[in-house]
Scaffold this motif. Structure first.
Motif, PDB file in Angstrom:
ATOM      1  N   ASP A  25      -3.129   7.509 -17.418  1.00  0.00           N
ATOM      2  CA  ASP A  25      -2.298   8.308 -16.530  1.00  0.00           C
ATOM      3  C   ASP A  25      -1.170   7.448 -15.991  1.00  0.00           C
ATOM      4  O   ASP A  25      -1.402   6.418 -15.390  1.00  0.00           O
ATOM      5  N   SER A  26       0.061   7.883 -16.211  1.00  0.00           N
ATOM      6  CA  SER A  26       1.168   7.060 -15.754  1.00  0.00           C
ATOM      7  C   SER A  26       1.379   7.145 -14.245  1.00  0.00           C
ATOM      8  O   SER A  26       1.884   6.214 -13.649  1.00  0.00           O
ATOM      9  N   VAL A  27       0.988   8.262 -13.627  1.00  0.00           N
ATOM     10  CA  VAL A  27       1.098   8.398 -12.175  1.00  0.00           C
ATOM     11  C   VAL A  27      -0.249   8.863 -11.644  1.00  0.00           C
ATOM     12  O   VAL A  27      -0.827   9.816 -12.153  1.00  0.00           O
ATOM     13  N   GLN A  28      -0.747   8.154 -10.649  1.00  0.00           N
ATOM     14  CA  GLN A  28      -1.985   8.557  -9.993  1.00  0.00           C
ATOM     15  C   GLN A  28      -1.714   8.660  -8.501  1.00  0.00           C
ATOM     16  O   GLN A  28      -0.895   7.924  -7.962  1.00  0.00           O
ATOM     17  N   VAL A  29      -2.406   9.583  -7.852  1.00  0.00           N
ATOM     18  CA  VAL A  29      -2.222   9.789  -6.425  1.00  0.00           C
ATOM     19  C   VAL A  29      -3.549   9.550  -5.717  1.00  0.00           C
ATOM     20  O   VAL A  29      -4.567  10.131  -6.079  1.00  0.00           O
ATOM     21  N   ALA A  30      -3.506   8.664  -4.735  1.00  0.00           N
ATOM     22  CA  ALA A  30      -4.689   8.365  -3.930  1.00  0.00           C
ATOM     23  C   ALA A  30      -4.398   8.757  -2.490  1.00  0.00           C
ATOM     24  O   ALA A  30      -3.265   8.644  -2.017  1.00  0.00           O
ATOM     25  N   LEU A  31      -5.427   9.201  -1.811  1.00  0.00           N
ATOM     26  CA  LEU A  31      -5.303   9.586  -0.415  1.00  0.00           C
ATOM     27  C   LEU A  31      -6.363   8.842   0.373  1.00  0.00           C
ATOM     28  O   LEU A  31      -7.525   8.820  -0.017  1.00  0.00           O
ATOM     29  N   ARG A  32      -5.946   8.207   1.445  1.00  0.00           N
ATOM     30  CA  ARG A  32      -6.894   7.555   2.342  1.00  0.00           C
ATOM     31  C   ARG A  32      -6.744   8.193   3.716  1.00  0.00           C
ATOM     32  O   ARG A  32      -5.659   8.216   4.287  1.00  0.00           O
ATOM     33  N   ILE A  33      -7.840   8.712   4.225  1.00  0.00           N
ATOM     34  CA  ILE A  33      -7.841   9.268   5.568  1.00  0.00           C
ATOM     35  C   ILE A  33      -8.090   8.109   6.522  1.00  0.00           C
ATOM     36  O   ILE A  33      -9.124   7.439   6.427  1.00  0.00           O
ATOM     37  N   ARG A  34      -7.156   7.829   7.410  1.00  0.00           N
ATOM     38  CA  ARG A  34      -7.349   6.713   8.328  1.00  0.00           C
ATOM     39  C   ARG A  34      -8.296   7.126   9.445  1.00  0.00           C
ATOM     40  O   ARG A  34      -8.365   8.298   9.816  1.00  0.00           O
ATOM     41  N   PRO A  35      -9.029   6.165   9.987  1.00  0.00           N
ATOM     42  CA  PRO A  35      -9.888   6.479  11.135  1.00  0.00           C
ATOM     43  C   PRO A  35      -9.036   6.781  12.367  1.00  0.00           C
ATOM     44  O   PRO A  35      -7.865   6.418  12.438  1.00  0.00           O
ATOM     45  N   PHE A  36      -9.643   7.449  13.325  1.00  0.00           N
ATOM     46  CA  PHE A  36      -8.943   7.726  14.577  1.00  0.00           C
ATOM     47  C   PHE A  36      -8.623   6.420  15.298  1.00  0.00           C
ATOM     48  O   PHE A  36      -9.392   5.466  15.239  1.00  0.00           O
ATOM     49  N   VAL A  37      -7.470   6.390  15.976  1.00  0.00           N
ATOM     50  CA  VAL A  37      -7.133   5.276  16.848  1.00  0.00           C
ATOM     51  C   VAL A  37      -7.664   5.608  18.240  1.00  0.00           C
ATOM     52  O   VAL A  37      -8.079   6.732  18.508  1.00  0.00           O
ATOM     53  N   SER A  38      -7.632   4.643  19.143  1.00  0.00           N
ATOM     54  CA  SER A  38      -8.272   4.800  20.450  1.00  0.00           C
ATOM     55  C   SER A  38      -7.781   6.026  21.225  1.00  0.00           C
ATOM     56  O   SER A  38      -8.574   6.703  21.869  1.00  0.00           O
ATOM     57  N   ILE A  39      -6.493   6.337  21.160  1.00  0.00           N
ATOM     58  CA  ILE A  39      -6.008   7.489  21.925  1.00  0.00           C
ATOM     59  C   ILE A  39      -6.471   8.817  21.319  1.00  0.00           C
ATOM     60  O   ILE A  39      -6.332   9.857  21.943  1.00  0.00           O
ATOM     61  N   GLU A  40      -7.015   8.782  20.121  1.00  0.00           N
ATOM     62  CA  GLU A  40      -7.511   9.990  19.473  1.00  0.00           C
ATOM     63  C   GLU A  40      -9.023  10.159  19.629  1.00  0.00           C
ATOM     64  O   GLU A  40      -9.582  11.138  19.141  1.00  0.00           O
ATOM     65  N   SER A  41      -9.673   9.207  20.308  1.00  0.00           N
ATOM     66  CA  SER A  41     -11.125   9.296  20.448  1.00  0.00           C
ATOM     67  C   SER A  41     -11.497  10.600  21.146  1.00  0.00           C
ATOM     68  O   SER A  41     -10.794  11.069  22.035  1.00  0.00           O
ATOM     69  N   GLY A  42     -12.571  11.193  20.709  1.00  0.00           N
ATOM     70  CA  GLY A  42     -12.986  12.476  21.243  1.00  0.00           C
ATOM     71  C   GLY A  42     -12.444  13.649  20.434  1.00  0.00           C
ATOM     72  O   GLY A  42     -12.867  14.784  20.617  1.00  0.00           O
ATOM     73  N   SER A  43     -11.501  13.383  19.537  1.00  0.00           N
ATOM     74  CA  SER A  43     -10.970  14.437  18.677  1.00  0.00           C
ATOM     75  C   SER A  43     -11.946  14.698  17.536  1.00  0.00           C
ATOM     76  O   SER A  43     -12.774  13.855  17.213  1.00  0.00           O
ATOM     77  N   SER A  44     -11.817  15.849  16.916  1.00  0.00           N
ATOM     78  CA  SER A  44     -12.676  16.139  15.772  1.00  0.00           C
ATOM     79  C   SER A  44     -11.876  16.000  14.485  1.00  0.00           C
ATOM     80  O   SER A  44     -10.673  16.292  14.447  1.00  0.00           O
ATOM     81  N   GLN A  45     -12.542  15.523  13.450  1.00  0.00           N
ATOM     82  CA  GLN A  45     -11.913  15.312  12.149  1.00  0.00           C
ATOM     83  C   GLN A  45     -11.545  16.669  11.541  1.00  0.00           C
ATOM     84  O   GLN A  45     -12.379  17.564  11.474  1.00  0.00           O
TER      85      GLN A  45
ATOM     86  N   PHE B 219      -7.294  14.964  -5.662  1.00  0.00           N
ATOM     87  CA  PHE B 219      -6.507  13.758  -5.913  1.00  0.00           C
ATOM     88  C   PHE B 219      -7.211  12.906  -6.961  1.00  0.00           C
ATOM     89  O   PHE B 219      -8.388  13.099  -7.244  1.00  0.00           O
ATOM     90  N   ASP B 220      -6.499  11.930  -7.505  1.00  0.00           N
ATOM     91  CA  ASP B 220      -7.139  10.983  -8.416  1.00  0.00           C
ATOM     92  C   ASP B 220      -8.165  10.144  -7.667  1.00  0.00           C
ATOM     93  O   ASP B 220      -9.211   9.802  -8.210  1.00  0.00           O
ATOM     94  N   HIS B 221      -7.840   9.812  -6.415  1.00  0.00           N
ATOM     95  CA  HIS B 221      -8.744   9.058  -5.547  1.00  0.00           C
ATOM     96  C   HIS B 221      -8.603   9.616  -4.135  1.00  0.00           C
ATOM     97  O   HIS B 221      -7.485   9.796  -3.659  1.00  0.00           O
ATOM     98  N   ALA B 222      -9.709   9.872  -3.477  1.00  0.00           N
ATOM     99  CA  ALA B 222      -9.704  10.303  -2.078  1.00  0.00           C
ATOM    100  C   ALA B 222     -10.711   9.436  -1.341  1.00  0.00           C
ATOM    101  O   ALA B 222     -11.891   9.395  -1.706  1.00  0.00           O
ATOM    102  N   LEU B 223     -10.246   8.709  -0.332  1.00  0.00           N
ATOM    103  CA  LEU B 223     -11.086   7.742   0.368  1.00  0.00           C
ATOM    104  C   LEU B 223     -11.370   8.182   1.798  1.00  0.00           C
ATOM    105  O   LEU B 223     -10.469   8.638   2.509  1.00  0.00           O
ATOM    106  N   GLN B 224     -12.606   8.023   2.199  1.00  0.00           N
ATOM    107  CA  GLN B 224     -13.068   8.359   3.549  1.00  0.00           C
ATOM    108  C   GLN B 224     -12.428   7.435   4.586  1.00  0.00           C
ATOM    109  O   GLN B 224     -11.984   6.337   4.254  1.00  0.00           O
ATOM    110  N   PRO B 225     -12.428   7.831   5.855  1.00  0.00           N
ATOM    111  CA  PRO B 225     -11.951   6.930   6.914  1.00  0.00           C
ATOM    112  C   PRO B 225     -12.761   5.629   6.984  1.00  0.00           C
ATOM    113  O   PRO B 225     -12.248   4.610   7.424  1.00  0.00           O
ATOM    114  N   SER B 226     -13.984   5.653   6.519  1.00  0.00           N
ATOM    115  CA  SER B 226     -14.841   4.458   6.568  1.00  0.00           C
ATOM    116  C   SER B 226     -14.591   3.490   5.409  1.00  0.00           C
ATOM    117  O   SER B 226     -15.207   2.421   5.352  1.00  0.00           O
TER     118      SER B 226
END
Length: 108
Positions: free
Chosen positions: A7-27, A50-57
């Motif tokens: 595959d000449s083009v692949q798309v990966a997605l990484r969901i970043r973890p919440f930062v401190s000001i987002e604590s208490g929010s729901s995913q 996606f070709d790759h999808a990565l968890q916040p962890s």
């Protein structure tokens, strides 16, 4: 020289973890094991694959192994490769490329 990736083009997605000001929010974005993400907390939200999808962890070594190491190998074999982090401000581009601590990268 080995052959280039199929595959000449692949798309990966990484969901970043919440930062401190987002604590208490729901995913609101959920990653499935089949590289699909779903928006929303129920099964009615839109799904995207996606070709790759990565968890916040996901760790930096996991991101590298999953998304980048084959590109580095291809570069060493003479092929061109690019890793591009794209997204709106605060979406996690720097976090995905560098990790949770810039200081840790500079120490390595």
């Amino acid at each position: 020289m080995s052959s280039p990736p199929s595959d000449s083009v692949q798309v990966a997605l990484r969901i970043r973890p919440f930062v401190s000001i987002e604590s208490g929010s729901s995913q609101c974005v959920h990653v499935s094991i089949d590289q699909t993400i779903q928006i929303g907390s129920d099964d009615t939200g839109p799904k995207f694959r996606f070709d790759h999808a990565l968890q916040p962890s996901a760790t930096q070594p996991q991101v590298y192994t999953t998304c980048v190491s084959d590109l580095v190998d291809a570069c060493m074999d003479g092929y061109n490769a690019t890793v591009l982090a794209y997204g709106q401000t605060g979406s996690g581009k720097t976090y995905t490329i560098i990790g949770p601590s810039v200081d840790a990268v500079l120490e390595e």
